[in-house]
Write an enzyme that holds these catalytic residues in place. Structure first.
Site, short mmCIF file in Angstrom:
data_model
loop_
_atom_site.label_atom_id
_atom_site.label_comp_id
_atom_site.label_asym_id
_atom_site.label_seq_id
_atom_site.Cartn_x
_atom_site.Cartn_y
_atom_site.Cartn_z
N ASP A 24 0.85 -1.19 0.00
CA ASP A 24 0.00 0.00 0.00
C ASP A 24 0.88 1.24 0.00
O ASP A 24 2.03 1.19 0.44
CB ASP A 24 -0.90 0.00 1.26
N ASP A 28 3.62 2.17 -4.67
CA ASP A 28 2.71 3.05 -5.41
C ASP A 28 2.36 2.31 -6.70
O ASP A 28 3.16 2.27 -7.64
CB ASP A 28 3.40 4.38 -5.72
N VAL A 29 1.18 1.72 -6.73
CA VAL A 29 0.82 0.85 -7.86
C VAL A 29 0.73 1.59 -9.19
O VAL A 29 0.71 0.97 -10.24
CB VAL A 29 -0.50 0.07 -7.62
N TYR A 52 -14.13 7.09 -12.85
CA TYR A 52 -14.25 5.83 -12.11
C TYR A 52 -14.94 4.78 -12.99
O TYR A 52 -14.45 3.65 -13.12
CB TYR A 52 -15.04 6.06 -10.81
N THR A 87 -16.28 1.02 3.41
CA THR A 87 -14.85 1.31 3.54
C THR A 87 -14.68 2.83 3.43
O THR A 87 -15.62 3.55 3.06
CB THR A 87 -14.04 0.66 2.40
N1 LIG Z 1 -15.90 0.54 -1.16
C1 LIG Z 1 -16.68 0.39 -2.21
O1 LIG Z 1 -17.88 0.72 -2.16
C2 LIG Z 1 -16.14 -0.26 -3.46
C3 LIG Z 1 -17.05 -0.75 -4.41
C4 LIG Z 1 -16.57 -1.32 -5.58
C5 LIG Z 1 -15.21 -1.43 -5.79
N2 LIG Z 1 -14.33 -0.93 -4.86
C6 LIG Z 1 -12.91 -1.04 -5.14
O2 LIG Z 1 -12.29 -1.78 -4.12
C7 LIG Z 1 -10.90 -1.44 -4.09
C8 LIG Z 1 -10.49 -1.21 -2.65
O3 LIG Z 1 -11.18 -0.07 -2.18
P1 LIG Z 1 -11.74 0.07 -0.69
O4 LIG Z 1 -13.18 0.28 -0.78
O5 LIG Z 1 -11.20 -1.01 0.15
O6 LIG Z 1 -11.12 1.50 -0.30
P2 LIG Z 1 -10.02 1.94 0.76
O7 LIG Z 1 -9.84 3.39 0.55
O8 LIG Z 1 -10.39 1.43 2.11
O9 LIG Z 1 -8.71 1.14 0.29
C9 LIG Z 1 -7.98 1.51 -0.84
C10 LIG Z 1 -6.51 1.35 -0.48
O10 LIG Z 1 -5.75 1.60 -1.68
C11 LIG Z 1 -4.58 2.34 -1.31
N3 LIG Z 1 -4.05 3.06 -2.45
C12 LIG Z 1 -4.59 4.13 -3.10
N4 LIG Z 1 -3.77 4.52 -4.08
C13 LIG Z 1 -2.72 3.68 -4.07
C14 LIG Z 1 -1.53 3.59 -4.85
N5 LIG Z 1 -1.26 4.46 -5.84
N6 LIG Z 1 -0.65 2.60 -4.56
C15 LIG Z 1 -0.89 1.72 -3.56
N7 LIG Z 1 -1.98 1.77 -2.77
C16 LIG Z 1 -2.88 2.76 -3.04
C17 LIG Z 1 -5.07 3.27 -0.21
O11 LIG Z 1 -3.99 3.78 0.58
C18 LIG Z 1 -6.02 2.36 0.56
O12 LIG Z 1 -5.35 1.70 1.62
C19 LIG Z 1 -10.73 -0.23 -5.00
O13 LIG Z 1 -10.18 -0.65 -6.25
C20 LIG Z 1 -12.15 0.27 -5.18
O14 LIG Z 1 -12.34 0.97 -6.39
C21 LIG Z 1 -14.77 -0.36 -3.70
#
Ligand SMILES: NC(=O)c1ccc[n+]([C@@H]2O[C@H](COP(=O)([O-])OP(=O)(O)OC[C@H]3O[C@@H](n4cnc5c(N)ncnc54)[C@H](O)[C@@H]3O)[C@@H](O)[C@H]2O)c1
Length: 254
Positions: free
Chosen positions: A36, A57-58, A148, A183
């Site tokens: 992360d 940093d992905v 998005y 989240t």
């Molecule tokens: N929460 C929702 O409602 C939801 C719904 C559909 C899909 N998603 C997807 O699920 C995935 C996880 O999201 P989440 O809901 O757990 O959110 P979250 O914000 O809790 O987690 C996302 C994590 O990604 C990390 N991150 C961001 N940019 C980064 C980078 N450049 N390099 C490395 N790490 C990075 C952040 O620090 C964070 O820890 C995402 O791809 C999101 O689009 C989430």
């Protein structure tokens, strides 16, 4: 795939869905690498699951390459890679290029970068597993958030392409497409997707579905089963689906 004894990498593992995946994989007996941008967060999750943490940093190809090389040096060959890190914010065609570029790199190009390093190794070794976290937005759309919706459609398209292209090399792919999950992304998303909170589920529920899907080597993971119905509607009656989405947008604006 049986997760016991496997090496799993989870990007975005410091929080939300990624943290829940790391915990669920560890509970199945996997060795987990938590990657992360948020190093302290990754370290906390890694400590909780007896895994290792990486500041990654992905959005940068070199960072993905270093992650995969270092995990393989420390834990051994990567069996499962979860390209899960993602960001979300409101936007439209009026958004500056910087916004489009940032989301494109974090949400989508990160998957290409990881695959670029993993696929040749997996092909040589006779297998590997790629889990792509997309979103229901990648099958449908996302009101108020053009970047998005577009980047998540790209994630689904790339996951399908990988699955089709490399299945005969033993490579398996799953694509996770939830609607609202409780989240920080959802909490910080503002009014644009406020309505998704009413049907939101926990990251632990999502992780349980992912573990089952990986055991079955099933491509599409829909923690909200109704998304299958919405996607069928979109495919079978595009005009009706578009009008339904317009109407939802009008209703949300009041
Ligand atoms: N929460 C929702 O409602 C939801 C719904 C559909 C899909 N998603 C997807 O699920 C995935 C996880 O999201 P989440 O809901 O757990 O959110 P979250 O914000 O809790 O987690 C996302 C994590 O990604 C990390 N991150 C961001 N940019 C980064 C980078 N450049 N390099 C490395 N790490 C990075 C952040 O620090 C964070 O820890 C995402 O791809 C999101 O689009 C989430």
């Amino acid at each position: 795939m049986d997760l016991a004894g496997k090496v799993a990498v989870v990007t975005g593992g410091a929080s939300g869905i990624g943290a829940a995946l790391a915990k669920a994989f560890a509970a199945q007996g996997a060795q987990v690498a938590v990657a992360d941008l948020n190093r302290p967060g990754a370290e906390a999750v890694a400590a909780a699951v007896g895994g290792i943490a990486f500041e990654t940093d992905v959005s940068q190809e070199t960072s993905n390459a270093a992650l995969i090389d270092t995990v393989e040096g420390v834990l051994g060959p990567v069996d499962l890679f979860c390209a899960n890190a993602g960001i979300a914010f409101a936007g439209s065609e009026q958004s500056p290029d910087e916004d489009w570029d940032r989301m494109w790199r974090v949400n989508f190009l990160s998957h290409v970068y990881a695959a670029r390093y993993l696929i040749p190794r997996w092909t040589e070794r006779g297998g590997g597993y790629f889990l792509a976290t997309a979103s229901a937005a990648g099958l449908l759309t996302n009101l108020g958030a053009a970047q998005y919706a577009v980047t998540k459609h790209a994630v689904v398209a790339f996951a399908e392409w990988l699955s089709i292209t490399y299945a005969d090399d033993g490579i398996r792919v799953s694509c996770l497409c939830p609607q609202g999950v409780l989240t920080p992304i959802l909490e910080n998303a503002g009014e644009v997707i406020e309505f998704l909170r009413t049907t939101a589920i926990t990251p632990e529920q999502v992780a349980a579905d992912v573990v089952s899907a990986i055991a079955e080597e099933q491509f599409l993971i829909l923690p909200h089963p109704e998304v299958a119905r919405y996607e069928q509607r979109r495919a079978s009656d595009r005009e009706g689906w578009l009008e339904g989405m317009r109407q939802l947008g009008r209703n949300l604006k009041g």
